[in-house]
Enzyme design. Structure first.
Site, mmCIF file in Angstrom:
data_model
loop_
_atom_site.group_PDB
_atom_site.id
_atom_site.type_symbol
_atom_site.label_atom_id
_atom_site.label_comp_id
_atom_site.label_asym_id
_atom_site.label_seq_id
_atom_site.Cartn_x
_atom_site.Cartn_y
_atom_site.Cartn_z
ATOM 1 N N GLY A 35 0.767 -1.236 0.000
ATOM 2 C CA GLY A 35 0.000 0.000 0.000
ATOM 3 C C GLY A 35 0.799 1.287 0.000
ATOM 4 O O GLY A 35 0.212 2.373 -0.080
ATOM 5 N N ASP A 36 2.140 1.200 0.091
ATOM 6 C CA ASP A 36 2.913 2.448 0.155
ATOM 7 C C ASP A 36 4.325 2.254 -0.390
ATOM 8 O O ASP A 36 5.302 2.673 0.223
ATOM 9 C CB ASP A 36 2.966 2.951 1.601
ATOM 10 C CG ASP A 36 3.391 4.416 1.696
ATOM 11 O OD1 ASP A 36 3.327 5.120 0.670
ATOM 12 O OD2 ASP A 36 3.787 4.848 2.791
ATOM 13 N N LEU A 37 4.433 1.621 -1.560
ATOM 14 C CA LEU A 37 5.748 1.425 -2.176
ATOM 15 C C LEU A 37 6.151 2.716 -2.884
ATOM 16 O O LEU A 37 6.184 2.811 -4.111
ATOM 17 C CB LEU A 37 5.712 0.244 -3.145
ATOM 18 C CG LEU A 37 5.574 -1.138 -2.485
ATOM 19 C CD1 LEU A 37 5.427 -2.226 -3.537
ATOM 20 C CD2 LEU A 37 6.778 -1.436 -1.584
#
Length: 377
Positions: A229-231
Site C-alpha cells: 500500500g505504500d511502495l
C-alpha cells in the site's frame, strides 16, 4: 505512512520522545546501550536511527537499528501492528529485504510505553527494527531496468503474501474506511476543502466523480490480495552492484514502512507504485510502462484491471495530494516532509489530464508490450 483517522490533529497523536528518553527506553525495554542516535523523518510516527554499543552478555544484536514509535492513535490497534510485524518477519524469511524486530527483554516483538505526566499521559507502541542500509529511489535518477524490477517486486510481494502468509490476526488487514486504501478515494470529499477554491480542486473533484462512476462498480471484478500500500520512492531502498558511476546498476536492498498494509487488489498495488515512481522522474509519463511490464511478468492484468489503471493512478495522486494538504494544516511544523509529493505531484496529475487517458495508456501499454516481445527499451 499515516493514521487512518486523519481528522484527529497530529499534534495530539504524534509521539514526541526526546533523544534522551528514546535512549533510556531502548536500554530499559530492549536491554541495549545506544552509542549514537539521530531522528528520522516520519509522517505521524516517530523514528530514530540508533547505533548500538556491543557489551558482554549481548551477542545476538545488530550494530544499527531503527526505533519505531507508533502514534498513539494507531497504537490502540496492537493486533494490526503485530500482524504487520509478523509480515515483515515472514517476508524476510521468504527472501525479501525487509526489517525484522529485535525482541524486548520479555521476549516480545513490541512494547506499549507511556510518555507524559498526569492526565496527559499517552501510550505508544514501540518496536526496535533492524536498520536497512541503502539509498532511496527518490535520491537517484531512475532507469527502465530499476522501474521494471520495482514493478516485479510489487507483484511478487503481494502474490507471496496472498498465497503463503497465514496468521490468526490477518483479518485486521480488512481496514474498512482506512483513508489510504485506494478503494476509499471517494472519502477525499471530507478533506478537499484544504485545497481551497482553485484548479487543483477542480481536477480532484473530477477524479473523485470518475472513480465513483467507473471504478467503484467494478471493484468486485478485480483480483483481491494483500497490499503493501505504500511502495513510494522513500520506502524502497537500493544499492548499486557496479563500480561504474556513469552507468550504475541498481538492485532493491530494502522495503520500508508496512503501516499502510490492507486488503485490496493487485491492480491497486501497481497503480500506487506507478504513481510514486513518477514523482521524481524526468519523463514521468513513460514510467508506467516499465513498472507495468515488471508487474505483469509476475501477475498479468485482466482487461478490466488494465482499463482501470489510469484512473487508479490519478486516484492515488489525489489521495496523496489532498491528505498532505489537509494534514499540513493540522501540523504545519512537519509541512516540508508532508508536502514532498506535492512538489511535483500536482504537475504530473495535471499533465496526465492534459494528455488524456487514451494517449497515456498507449504509452504504457506499448512499452509493456515491447518487454513481452523481448524488445527491452
Amino acid at each position: 505512512m499515516s493514521s487512518g483517522n486523519i481528522q484527529k490533529s497530529q499534534t495530539l497523536i504524534k509521539p514526541a520522545f526526546s533523544e534522551k528518553e528514546a535512549i533510556e527506553l531502548v536500554e530499559r525495554v530492549f536491554g541495549l546501550k545506544v552509542s549514537a542516535i539521530r531522528s528520522l523523518p516520519s509522517y505521524d510516527d516517530q523514528n530514530f536511527h540508533l547505533h548500538i554499543s556491543r557489551s558482554e552478555g549481548i551477542a545476538d544484536c545488530a550494530d544499527e537499528y531503527v526505533l519505531k514509535i507508533t502514534n498513539c492513535e494507531d497504537s490502540q490497534n496492537p493486533e494490526l501492528i503485530a500482524v504487520q510485524t509478523q509480515i515483515m518477519m515472514f517476508l524476510n524469511v521468504e527472501g525479501f529485504p525487509s526489517a525484522t524486530p529485535h525482541l524486548t527483554k520479555d521476549g516480545n516483538i513490541m512494547s506499549l510505553e507511556s510518555l507524559g505526566t498526569g492526565s496527559v499521559t499517552k501510550k505508544y507502541m514501540v518496536r526496535l527494527l533492524t536498520y536497512l542500509p541503502g539509498m532511496t529511489v527518490a535520491t537517484i535518477s531512475t532507469n527502465p531496468h530499476i522501474l521494471y524490477e520495482i514493478g516485479k517486486l510489487a507483484a511478487r510481494l503481494d502474490k507471496t503474501l496472498t498465497e503463503k502468509f497465514h496468521h490468526p490476526s490477518i483479518k485486521s488487514l480488512h481496514r474498512g474506511k482506512f483513508i489510504w486504501n485506494l478503494a476509499n478515494v471517494p472519502l477525499l470529499e471530507q478533506y478537499i476543502h484544504a485545497l481551497g477554491q482553485n484548479s487543483y480542486r477542480e481536477v480532484v473533484e473530477q477524479v473523485i466523480q470518475q472513480f465513483k462512476d467507473k471504478i467503484v462498480p467494478k471493484l468486485r471484478n478485480f483480483r483481491a490480495c494483500i497490499n503493501h500500500g505504500d511502495l513510494n520512492d522513500h520506502n524502497i531502498l537500493l544499492d548499486s552492484n557496479t563500480t561504474s558511476p556513469e552507468n550504475p546498476q541498481y538492485r532493491v536492498s530494502g522495503i520500508l514502512d508496512f503501516s499502510d498494509m490492507s486488503y485490496g487488489y493487485y491492480v491497486f498495488e501497481l497503480a500506487i507504485t506507478i504513481m510514486y515512481m513518477m514523482i521524481e522522474s524526468k519523463d514521468p509519463l513513460s514510467v508506467g510502462g516499465h513498472v507495468l511490464a515488471g508487474f505483469e511478468s509476475v501477475v498479468p492484468l485482466s482487461t478490466e484491471e488494465r482499463d482501470a489503471l489510469f484512473l487508479l493512478v490519478t486516484g492515488r495522486f489525489s489521495q496523496s495530494l489532498v491528505i498532505a494538504s489537509y494534514t499540513s494544516l493540522l501540523y504545519p511544523e512537519n509541512k516540508e516532509y508532508l508536502m514532498i509529493t506535492a512538489k511535483t505531484g500536482w504537475k504530473h496529475l495535471l499533465r496526465m489530464f492534459d494528455v488524456g487517458q487514451e494517449a497515456v495508456e498507449k504509452i504504457w501499454f506499448e512499452t509493456a508490450k515491447a518487454y513481452m516481445n523481448n524488445e527491452r527499451v
